[in-house]
Each structure stands twice: as C-alpha cells, then as structure tokens.
Design an enzyme around this catalytic site. Structure first.
Site, PDB file in Angstrom:
ATOM      1  CG  HIS A  35      -1.851   1.117   1.335  1.00 12.88           C
ATOM      2  ND1 HIS A  35      -2.353   1.544   2.538  1.00 12.88           N
ATOM      3  CD2 HIS A  35      -2.388   1.930   0.403  1.00 12.88           C
ATOM      4  CE1 HIS A  35      -3.147   2.574   2.342  1.00 12.88           C
ATOM      5  NE2 HIS A  35      -3.193   2.825   1.055  1.00 12.88           N
ATOM      6  CD  GLU A  63      -2.408   2.811  -3.692  1.00  7.78           C
ATOM      7  OE1 GLU A  63      -2.884   3.957  -3.583  1.00  7.78           O
ATOM      8  OE2 GLU A  63      -2.845   1.830  -3.050  1.00  7.78           O
ATOM      9  CG  HIS A  64      -0.050   6.125  -0.501  1.00  7.90           C
ATOM     10  ND1 HIS A  64      -0.590   7.165   0.216  1.00  7.90           N
ATOM     11  CD2 HIS A  64      -0.984   5.136  -0.468  1.00  7.90           C
ATOM     12  CE1 HIS A  64      -1.792   6.831   0.672  1.00  7.90           C
ATOM     13  NE2 HIS A  64      -2.049   5.591   0.268  1.00  7.90           N
ATOM     14  CD  GLU A 121      -5.298   5.194   2.887  1.00  7.61           C
ATOM     15  OE1 GLU A 121      -5.414   4.035   2.463  1.00  7.61           O
ATOM     16  OE2 GLU A 121      -4.567   6.041   2.361  1.00  7.61           O
TER      17      GLU A 121
END
Length: 888
Positions: A186, A189-190, A270
């Site tokens: 994750h 991805e950022h 998040e």
C-alpha cells in the site's frame, strides 16, 4: 458506496445481496426533494485499499431520461467487482479537479525525448494479436497484444469519446508484504505518485491532470495494485504526454527520502480514519480467522507503527525496503495495461511504445506461487481466532444487527481456480439462496418477523480460495433466533443437495445475463479501463470484456465461447451440464462442519472479553455447541418450512418483445462537436390534457436515439400536503419502506429482469417511476400502482409488530448518521439546501418525529395520500402513441 432505496432502483443481477443495498452502510440522507430512505443493510467485509473516496450516485428518479437510457446499461466494473464491497480510502494522491479550459503545463522537450529514446527498442510488436469478444452494440475497435518487454496491452479506440483513460494492473498486492513491514504494498502504491526520474516534482502528475481536465486514483488489493487516470483525450499531444508521465511511474520512480517520510503521515491518517469503520473492523476479524501462516491473515493497510516504529526497532531502512519491493515485483511481465481513447489503434500503439516500452522485464514469477495451493487458508489451531464451527460476536460502531454464515471454498490448483472463474457457479447458487420471492429463505424469515433482508454471495477472492456467504439483516426478534435462522439456511441447502435444481433456473440466469450483455453500451472511460486491466489478468486472452460480464464461458468441456452473439439458451446440454456440475460441487462444500458464523449487534456491548489488535474491535468468540451442530445437520425439511425453488420468471422478455419500434438513424462514430452538443433535443409532446380541473396531463416521447426495447414511465400527483411536516416526512418514509417490503415477492423477479420501480413522496407530491424492458412494463406498472394507490391496505404493516420493525429500521438509519464520515454529512447537508424552504427537515427533527409515528397515523396518512391532486405523466422510450395512452 453503491446503495438502493426502499423503492428500489435498478440493481445488478445476479448479485442478490445488492437488492437491499448491501454495499451501503446505514445512512439516511436527505436527497433531491425528499427523504430517501436507505434500508438497514449488512456489511460485507471486502475492502480494497483505495487512494481516494469514490462515491457512486445511483439515484434514478427525477433525472433526465436521456441520461437514464444512456447510463443504465453502461459497461461497468466486472461482475466480481460489482458483487463485492470496494471501500474507498482517503490518501495523499488527491483528486485532480475537472477543469473546463485545459492548459498544457510546460514540459521539458529533453524529458520527452529521453522517454522516447528509452522506449525505442519497444517499437517492434509481437505480431500475434487476439480477437476481443465484445457486446453487440459496442462499435469500438479493440486490439490486445504483448509488448517485447512482456507487458500485456489492451487498446480500445473510441472516436466518439472526448476523454481518454489508462489503467495499469500490477500483479502484486498486500499478500506480498514482508512479514516485518506490514502495509508496504500500500505504501509503495502511494509513493509511485510522488516523483519519477523523468518528472521529479512530487506533484507533477496531479498538476498535469488538473490542467487537462483529469482525475486519477489507485488501490491496493490482496493480489493486485491498480493505478488509473482519466484526461482530456481530444488533443493528441496532451494525451501522449499523459502516457509518458504515467508510464514513468513503473520505469523510474524516485522513492525520495523526503517523500517517504511525509507520506507516512498520509498512510497513518488513512488508517486512523478507518478505526471507527465497521467494514474494516469486520474485515480484520475475518482475516484473523485465517491460518496465520497464510498471507491473507496479515494487516494490510499499514500505519506508523508497522512502517516506521517497527522498522526502526528492527534496524530496517524503509526506503530501501520500498526499492526492494518495487524491484522484486514491479516487472512488465506481471503487469497489464488497458487504454480507452479516441485515437486510432496505430496511434495508440505508438504512444504505448513511447510511454511503457522502457518498463523493465525482470521475468519474475507470479507472487502467489510462493504460497497458493501449498499453505492452507484455514487450519485448525493455526489462527488467531477459530474459524470452522465457531461464532464471533462483534460490537459494531453503528447499530447493526446481522448474522453471516461463511464457507471457505479452497482450490487445489490454478486450473481449478480458473475453472471456477469461467463457470461462475457462485452466481447460480447465490441466485437461489439469495432469492427474495415466494418460497425463499428471506420470505420464510420475514414471515416469522426475524429478518429485514438477506444476501448470498462470494466474498474473499484469492488465487487459492474464495469464501461463500449468506448474510441476514436481523430484526430484534431475529437476534434471539439465530440458531433457527441458520437452520433454515441449511434446510434450503439440503434441498439443493437432495432435489435436482430445475433446468429453468440455469436457463433463466443465462437469459438474464445475456440480456444485459446484448444491450450493454459504453460507460465512462475511466472505470471501464480499470475493469479491463483487472480482467486481463483473470481471464484468457480475448475474454477481457466478456469474461467478467458473461456466464457459461465454456462452449464445451474443452473449448471456450468464441463470439459475442447474445444467447437466449445454452448452446447444448453439455454446456448446461458443465454449469450444473460446477454448481453441485460448490453446493457440496456448503456443509455444517465447514461453516463459521459472525454476528454483529450492539447488544454485545459490555459483555465482550476480547479486543482485536489493529482496530480495537470488542468481540467474543465461542464454539458452536455440539447439540446445535447436530440440529443443523438434522435440520427440518425445506418443504416443512415452505421453502421451494423459485418459480419461473414471467418478466423475462420474449424475442418478439425485444423488437425496437423506431430504429435510430446510424450516425458516424465520432465525438460530437460543441454545436451538436448544445443543439436542443426535441421535447416530449402532450398527448392528453384534461385541463386545469382535470386529472391528467400526459407527455410522450418515442425513443429515436438509443434503439433499445426499453421505456420509462413517470407519474406524479401534484399536491403540497403530503410532506408538510417532519412527521409527514417520516410517515412517507415508513410507507415507502412498508410498500417495498410487501411488494418485494412480486417485484423481485421483475427486478432480476431489469425492470424497476421507485416510489417517492416529495414536497410537491407523490412520484412513481417505472423503467425497463417495455414488453411487460405496462402490466408491471399497473399492478404496482394499483397496490399502492387503490389497494393500499395490502402494502401497509399488518400489525403493530411489523410497524415497529419498520420504525426500528428508520430509527437505526437516522442514528447511524451521527457516526458517518464528514463527506457523508456534507452530502446530506448539501441536499437539504436544495429542498423548498418550508420542507427542510434536519436529522434531529426527523428523529423526533419517528417517536410520534403510530400505525394509526400511518394508515390515515396513506388514505389521504392519493385522494387529491393534479396528475402529470411522462412516457418515454420504445412505445408508440396509442400504447402510451393505454398505459395511463
């Protein structure tokens, strides 16, 4: 979040759970002109880790009918996606706003030249291309091929579009996180958005999209990470530059130290936002029931603890771990690229060579090879929380009541997994267990006052397993009858095992699916490109479009379907037998001993003994007693409970009924000019006018544009008394809810056959909307409207207990609003501003009015609802003038 109101909108079949809005949380929003009630639903824990919030507005009533006709059959995400919950998350890669006047940012000509030179070796293509099976109405040109670096590409040329979209699916996800760095996929991805060798500025891509009318997004799933964007495609230079910029994500990301440190805050924010989200809380508990040695059991999202504090304590360099992860998994031979754009195929091929030819091919093997089919997903004694033959009782944040029965479906090989995708037995089995008509489980449970809604579906979707689930949204009475409810589910399953499933069940599922395929038209470029990039890695070459959108993909046991012609029946008994055998195999896995239960209820508050590590969810876990398991194994016969197979669906249109009365003129496939877009569309004509003192004014317009055998009917009774106080607004909602519930057994089959109705009580009166295939739409509308307006006692609560059930649903929906995220509150309050001045009721006013509502008041309210007012009607679609007059 996709949802449906009680006067239900069009739903996607065969995802039976969607019918009651299973993808929505409990939330009452003031939408449009009136209180749109979203029925209490149930959670299906299947979030992907998305970079931004996606909201899907599926409201039908009151919208422009041309837009409705254009939108309703749009090619949307694949059936697997539309059958699972995809929860959006907020992250740093912000949504680039749409800009009317696009301006190209200045870019270094040397940068573009460097990218072109780096891709020079990729201008020679694999000569072998493949035919892509597409819907009959899809006039776009497709090409799929493999580039020399191993990247699989699917190009879609759409000259009629002004937007372009591109999506990249990287075949690696959160299951590949290193054990010591949870959340790394994750985080990677950022980081890809934050600067590349060719475009080092961290916000370069988002600025470019903002200047060119674009948006972008990304999400991390268990075994894939998907990046996609949309942009103005009308100017070749801008679009080709966007591909260069996007391609550089995968050939030369920087992973700078400064961005790495800052982006940790976004990841942590998040995660913090999700701590009070019931979906994520349930999801993590479900993962805790998986074998701890299986990668699906990991905590996927990541936070400062896992990415910063834990790595520091272990002496791990986080940036180096990012680089290692990227270099290990981000290889062209494990990627698929889909592009939908107005340019011609040869141009697109050149752009793709320039933008993506330099992505390195590291010849890596699929990540799941390290664990799939060798590490069991479920293993007794090897999970944090027991799975089989156990029950987990969870305290939710919202006032939810539901029970879910889950069965793991484990695959022994990739071939077995692929066959499951091709045959889709879960669709057929879910259509039976999740049916809502006469003889269904839901009908039985509602008759006992135990359930509000029910859904059946597959959930976790991995290389080596899926889970199949039946979820029941419970009443207060039902919460005390969980053993009996589960027993009824096993009674139905036993019927599936003992009594042959009628052939018409399989035939109708195919017919309904093929109707959608037959009249599928293009939707938005962005979601379509995303769905194609995903399906390219799940289905054989050539089935990227058809694979997730059609059933029975095998022509015979040794061959696949090879064209897009719509089918009204199976090609042969052999083809039907393939599906019947696959469905039987799945049904045989739905045993008592392999099942496990999950229950959500506020009643467990203060009674739990355990707390989940990542979300602090309070829960209990206990084994299901031997006596209960024995009673489920020896459950009552289906017939004794009134359970039976669905009746044949009388709403499926005949071939004759699909005839289009007025074929539209075939125009050229190109984007319309600005002058063409602003040219007024001829309005409907008045075909009946009873005068100011009369009952009806009827407007009619025959379809001359879309060429589909569909129509829409809107009837509105104009009056100002039905919504003039918070109490009347609440009574209106209770009426809508009760009517939808009472009519459900009749309307459910119509809904499966792509026919729908919507009842709304609004400040200006009562509105009834019908839509779908026109052949049987008039009869459908006549039955529903008669029940609502004339035989209204048939659709009102039969007693105080039933009335209290509807009140409870509404009370919980209103109370859930308090714990919704800020964007939901913003939507609600923005909607209030659109209401007429004297009809703006706050959540607090409506909550208070619910307490005043009684059954007697509801009956009196409905008696006056249809008694007066001026009627207006609009009939539009595949009807002629005489048919329109007959309907009214």
């Amino acid at each position: 979040l996709q949802s449906n109101t009680c006067g239900r909108q069009k739903t996607k079949r065969p995802s039976t759970g969607d019918d009651m809005g299973r993808l929505s949380l409990l939330l009452a929003l003031l939408v449009g002109e009136g209180l749109t009630f979203q029925a209490p639903t149930f959670l299906n824990a299947r979030p992907s880790i998305r970079s931004k919030v996606d909201l899907v507005d599926d409201s039908a009533a009151g919208h422009d009918l041309d837009q409705q006709l254009r939108r309703d059959d749009a090619v949307d995400v694949d059936s697997a996606t539309r059958r699972r919950l995809v929860l959006s998350l907020i992250a740093s890669s912000s949504l680039a706003p749409l800009v009317g006047n696009a301006v190209t940012l200045s870019s270094s000509s040397n940068t573009i030249a460097a990218a072109t030179a780096a891709a020079a070796a990729a201008t020679q293509y694999d000569d072998k291309t493949y035919t892509v099976i597409k819907p009959p109405l899809d006039k776009r040109e497709y090409l799929t091929y493999t580039m020399p670096n191993g990247l699989n590409v699917l190009l879609v040329s759409d000259p009629a579009s002004t937007t372009a979209a591109c999506a990249m699916n990287v075949h690696v996800g959160a299951t590949s996180d290193p054990a010591e760095v949870r959340g790394l996929a994750h985080f990677c991805e950022h980081m890809l958005f934050l600067g590349t060798e060719l475009y080092p500025d961290e916000d370069s891509f988002s600025k470019f999209l903002s200047a060119n009318g674009g948006t972008n997004n990304a999400f991390t799933d268990s075994e894939k990470t998907v990046y996609y964007y949309e942009v103005d495609g009308s100017i070749d230079k801008r679009f080709s530059e966007s591909l260069l910029r996007f391609g550089s994500f995968f050939s030369g990301p920087l992973f700078t130290e400064s961005a790495t440190g800052r982006e940790l805050n976004a990841i942590d924010s998040e995660n913090s936002k999700n701590l009070q989200n019931d979906i994520f809380r349930l999801y993590q508990l479900e993962k805790s029931r998986v074998n701890s040695d299986h990668p699906f059991s990991k905590f996927f999202t990541g936070n400062k603890q896992t990415l910063l504090e834990d790595t520091k304590r272990q002496g791990i360099n986080l940036r180096q771990e990012l680089v290692n992860f990227y270099e290990k998994y981000y290889s062209a031979n494990q990627m698929s690229l889909a592009v939908v754009a107005p340019q011609k195929i040869p141009e697109l091929k050149k752009y793709i060579a320039d933008g993506f030819g330099s992505i390195p091919n590291r010849n890596v093997v699929a990540p799941e090879n390290a664990w799939a089919y060798s590490v069991p997903p479920y293993k007794e004694g090897s999970s944090l929380i027991p799975a089989e033959k156990s029950i987990v009782e969870i305290v939710p944040i919202q006032d939810l009541r539901q029970v879910t029965v889950t069965w793991p479906v484990v695959f022994a090989s990739k071939e077995e997994r692929d066959e499951f995708r091709l045959n889709k037995p879960d669709n057929f089995v879910a259509s039976l267990l999740g049916h809502e008509g006469v003889g269904s489980i839901l009908s039985y449970l509602k008759g006992r006052g135990w359930a509000n809604s029910l859904g059946a579906d597959s959930n976790a979707n991995l290389s080596d397993m899926v889970t199949f689930e039946v979820t029941v949204e419970l009443t207060n009475k039902g919460l005390a009858k969980i053993d009996e409810i589960v027993s009824s589910i096993f009674s139905y399953i036993q019927m599936l095992k003992d009594s042959p499933i009628p052939d018409y069940v399989f035939d109708e599922n195919l017919q309904l699916d093929e109707l959608q395929w037959r009249y599928t038209t293009k939707g938005k470029s962005g979601p379509y490109a995303e769905s194609l990039a995903i399906s390219m890695q799940e289905y054989p070459t050539g089935l990227a479009v058809a694979g997730p959108r059609r059933l029975a993909l095998r022509e015979t046991r040794s061959s696949l379907i090879n064209d897009g012609k719509p089918r009204m029946s199976f090609a042969s008994n052999e083809q039907r037998d393939i599906i019947k055998d696959a469905s039987k195999n799945l049904i045989n896995k739905l045993t008592v001993d392999d099942s496990f239960l999950t229950v959500f209820s506020k009643s467990f508050e203060g009674k739990t003994k355990q707390k989940e590590k990542w979300y602090s969810t309070e829960y209990n876990v206990r084994p299901i007693s031997s006596s209960t398991l024995l009673s489920w194994r020896n459950c009552a016969s289906a017939a004794s409970l009134g359970l039976a197979y669905p009746r044949p669906n009388v709403f499926i249109p005949s071939e004759q009924g699909l005839r289009v009365k007025n074929q539209p003129r075939q125009g050229d496939e190109r984007a319309r000019s600005f002058q063409e877009k602003i040219k007024p569309i001829p309005p409907p004509s008045i075909i009946r006018d009873d005068g100011d003192e009369g009952r009806w004014t009827v407007y009619f317009k025959q379809d001359d544009r879309f060429g589909k055998p569909k129509a829409f009917l809107i009837f509105q009774l104009m009056t100002d008394e039905v919504y003039s106080s918070p109490l009347k607004a609440v009574l209106a909602t209770l009426y809508q809810q009760s009517a939808a519930d009472k009519l459900n057994e009749y309307t459910y089959d119509a809904n499966l056959a792509d026919m729908s109705y919507d009842l709304q009580v609004l400040p200006r009166g009562v509105r009834l909307t019908f839509g779908g295939y026109n052949e049987k739409l008039g009869d459908f509308a006549s039955y529903v409207s008669t029940k609502l307006a004339r035989d209204f006692e048939d659709v009102l609560p039969r007693d105080e207990d039933e009335f209290e059930r509807y009140k409870d649903n509404l009370q919980r929906a209103l109370s859930a609003f308090k714990v919704q995220q800020p964007y939901a509150h913003a939507i609600a309050y923005a909607s209030i501003t659109q209401l007429p001045r004297n009809f703006k009721y706050t959540n607090e006013e409506l909550t208070g009015a619910v307490k005043e509502a009684t059954l007697a008041k509801l009956v009196e309210y409905v008696k006056t609802l249809w008694s007066s007012g001026k009627g207006e009607a609009l009939i539009q679609g595949n009807f002629d003038r005489s048919e329109a007059l007959d309907i009214v």
